[in-house]
Structure formats: structure tokens, C-alpha cells
Write a protein that holds these residues in place. Structure first.
Motif, PDB file in Angstrom:
ATOM      1  N   UNK A  64      26.194  51.141  -1.897  1.00 29.42           N
ATOM      2  CA  UNK A  64      26.671  50.342  -3.018  1.00 29.42           C
ATOM      3  C   UNK A  64      27.869  49.525  -2.551  1.00 29.42           C
ATOM      4  N   UNK A  65      27.902  48.250  -2.890  1.00 29.21           N
ATOM      5  CA  UNK A  65      28.974  47.379  -2.409  1.00 29.21           C
ATOM      6  C   UNK A  65      30.246  47.487  -3.231  1.00 29.21           C
ATOM      7  N   UNK A  66      30.189  48.203  -4.341  1.00 26.96           N
ATOM      8  CA  UNK A  66      31.395  48.346  -5.157  1.00 26.96           C
ATOM      9  C   UNK A  66      31.641  49.800  -5.520  1.00 26.96           C
ATOM     10  N   UNK A  90      22.379  46.909   1.631  1.00 31.71           N
ATOM     11  CA  UNK A  90      23.496  46.677   0.712  1.00 31.71           C
ATOM     12  C   UNK A  90      22.962  46.702  -0.719  1.00 31.71           C
ATOM     13  N   UNK A  91      23.686  47.394  -1.592  1.00 30.87           N
ATOM     14  CA  UNK A  91      23.278  47.479  -2.992  1.00 30.87           C
ATOM     15  C   UNK A  91      24.252  46.659  -3.831  1.00 30.87           C
ATOM     16  N   UNK A  92      23.734  45.593  -4.437  1.00 30.75           N
ATOM     17  CA  UNK A  92      24.575  44.680  -5.222  1.00 30.75           C
ATOM     18  C   UNK A  92      24.250  44.774  -6.703  1.00 30.75           C
ATOM     19  N   UNK A  93      25.209  44.372  -7.529  1.00 33.58           N
ATOM     20  CA  UNK A  93      24.971  44.253  -8.964  1.00 33.58           C
ATOM     21  C   UNK A  93      24.142  42.993  -9.211  1.00 33.58           C
ATOM     22  N   UNK A  94      23.476  42.971 -10.365  1.00 32.53           N
ATOM     23  CA  UNK A  94      22.645  41.828 -10.769  1.00 32.53           C
ATOM     24  C   UNK A  94      23.404  40.501 -10.671  1.00 32.53           C
ATOM     25  N   UNK A  95      24.711  40.530 -10.996  1.00 33.63           N
ATOM     26  CA  UNK A  95      25.457  39.278 -11.061  1.00 33.63           C
ATOM     27  C   UNK A  95      25.986  38.776  -9.710  1.00 33.63           C
ATOM     28  N   UNK A  96      25.610  39.455  -8.631  1.00 31.50           N
ATOM     29  CA  UNK A  96      26.073  39.022  -7.303  1.00 31.50           C
ATOM     30  C   UNK A  96      25.556  37.611  -7.043  1.00 31.50           C
ATOM     31  N   UNK A  97      26.427  36.756  -6.492  1.00 33.95           N
ATOM     32  CA  UNK A  97      26.030  35.369  -6.351  1.00 33.95           C
ATOM     33  C   UNK A  97      24.989  35.145  -5.264  1.00 33.95           C
ATOM     34  N   UNK A  98      25.256  35.680  -4.090  1.00 38.77           N
ATOM     35  CA  UNK A  98      24.313  35.458  -2.991  1.00 38.77           C
ATOM     36  C   UNK A  98      24.149  36.742  -2.182  1.00 38.77           C
ATOM     37  N   UNK A  99      23.499  37.735  -2.773  1.00 36.10           N
ATOM     38  CA  UNK A  99      23.440  39.066  -2.138  1.00 36.10           C
ATOM     39  C   UNK A  99      22.822  39.049  -0.747  1.00 36.10           C
ATOM     40  N   UNK A 112      19.419  45.356  -1.932  1.00 37.12           N
ATOM     41  CA  UNK A 112      18.747  45.668  -3.192  1.00 37.12           C
ATOM     42  C   UNK A 112      19.692  45.261  -4.319  1.00 37.12           C
ATOM     43  N   UNK A 113      19.130  45.014  -5.485  1.00 39.63           N
ATOM     44  CA  UNK A 113      19.912  44.674  -6.668  1.00 39.63           C
ATOM     45  C   UNK A 113      19.730  45.777  -7.696  1.00 39.63           C
TER      46      UNK A 113
END
Length: 152
Positions: A64-66, A90-99, A112-113
């Protein structure tokens, strides 16, 4: 030095996925979307992740990135030393701009999102767990799945 003795990994239990996320329900949801034979371990923080990576061999490690108080990129670099053969996701939230770009620049193998959806979970499975790898001890389960698939 190129040490070519027996790999230090010998004798360690093998697990398919390590999910590092401070929220337990993220791993729970991910596990629920995995086929039964894919084993998912999860830990909630960096220390536990390092410990887990010393004790087992993982094929993929989802970070998870956060995570509060954790530099996910630095943690991943430490884990890579312990898990040189693992793919890091890397696991990003839906609102990540350019995962995709972020993941690539940070040295990840993929991303992944969350919240997860079937499409990306299937992509993840087909990329890191292809059909040949799925022929495990659960032969009867595999045969069953293959039969069902052939009717699809």
C-alpha cells in the motif's frame, strides 16, 4: 561476490501473496477475490512486513502506498533485498493521478487500485500466476476448474 551455494530460501515456506496494508479489511477483500489455492498473507506495518519476508518466500508482494509512518518506497527497497525473486506491486487509492507511472518510477513491477475490481484482479492473476503455475498439489481441484473452463 557470486555465491552459488544452495539458495538461502531453501526450506522456507512458500506463499503466493503478501499484502502490506494498514487496513485489515483491504486484505480481507483481496483474499475473497483470489482463487482458493492462492495463499494470501497480510501484515499491517513495515516491521511485520520485514519479519514476514525473512520467514517465507513470496511470489508477489503488494505494498500500500499510503501506510501511516511508513515510506512505502523505502520499505519496498528493503524487502527486495530479502525477496529478490518476488514481484512488487504498488497499491494505490482510486484517486491516484497516474498510478502506473508512479509505480514504474518507484521501481515497482506493477500496480493495483483499491477498491479492487474483478478486471484488475484477473489481470494480476494472469500476469503473475499463469495456468502452468496453478497446477499444484490440488490436482483434483485443477481438473475440475479446467473442465468448467472448457464449457465457458
Amino acid at each position: 561476490s557470486s555465491f552459488s551455494g544452495p539458495s538461502p530460501a531453501a526450506g522456507k515456506p512458500f506463499v503466493d501473496v503478501l499484502m502490506i496494508d494498514d487496513m485489515e479489511n483491504v486484505a480481507k477483500k483481496f483474499r475473497s477475490m483470489m482463487p482458493k489455492h492462492i495463499k494470501v498473507n497480510n501484515v499491517l506495518d513495515g516491521q511485520s512486513a520485514l519479519q514476514a519476508c525473512k520467514e517465507r518466500i513470496y511470489r508477489t508482494i503488494v505494498v500500500d502506498m499510503e501506510i501511516p509512518d511508513v515510506n512505502s518506497v523505502a520499505l519496498t527497497q528493503q524487502l527486495r533485498v530479502l525477496q529478490p525473486t518476488a514481484a512488487f506491486i504498488a497499491l494505490h487509492m482510486k484517486n491516484a493521478e497516474n498510478p502506473g507511472k508512479d509505480a514504474q518510477e518507484a521501481g515497482f513491477d506493477g500496480w493495483l487500485i483499491k477498491p479492487f475490481d474483478d478486471g484488475q484482479v484477473n489481470d494480476f492473476l494472469s500476469q503473475y500466476y499463469d495456468a502452468q503455475d496453478l497446477v499444484t498439489l490440488e490436482d483434483n481441484v485443477m481438473a475440475l476448474r479446467r473442465t468448467i473452463d472448457s464449457f465457458g
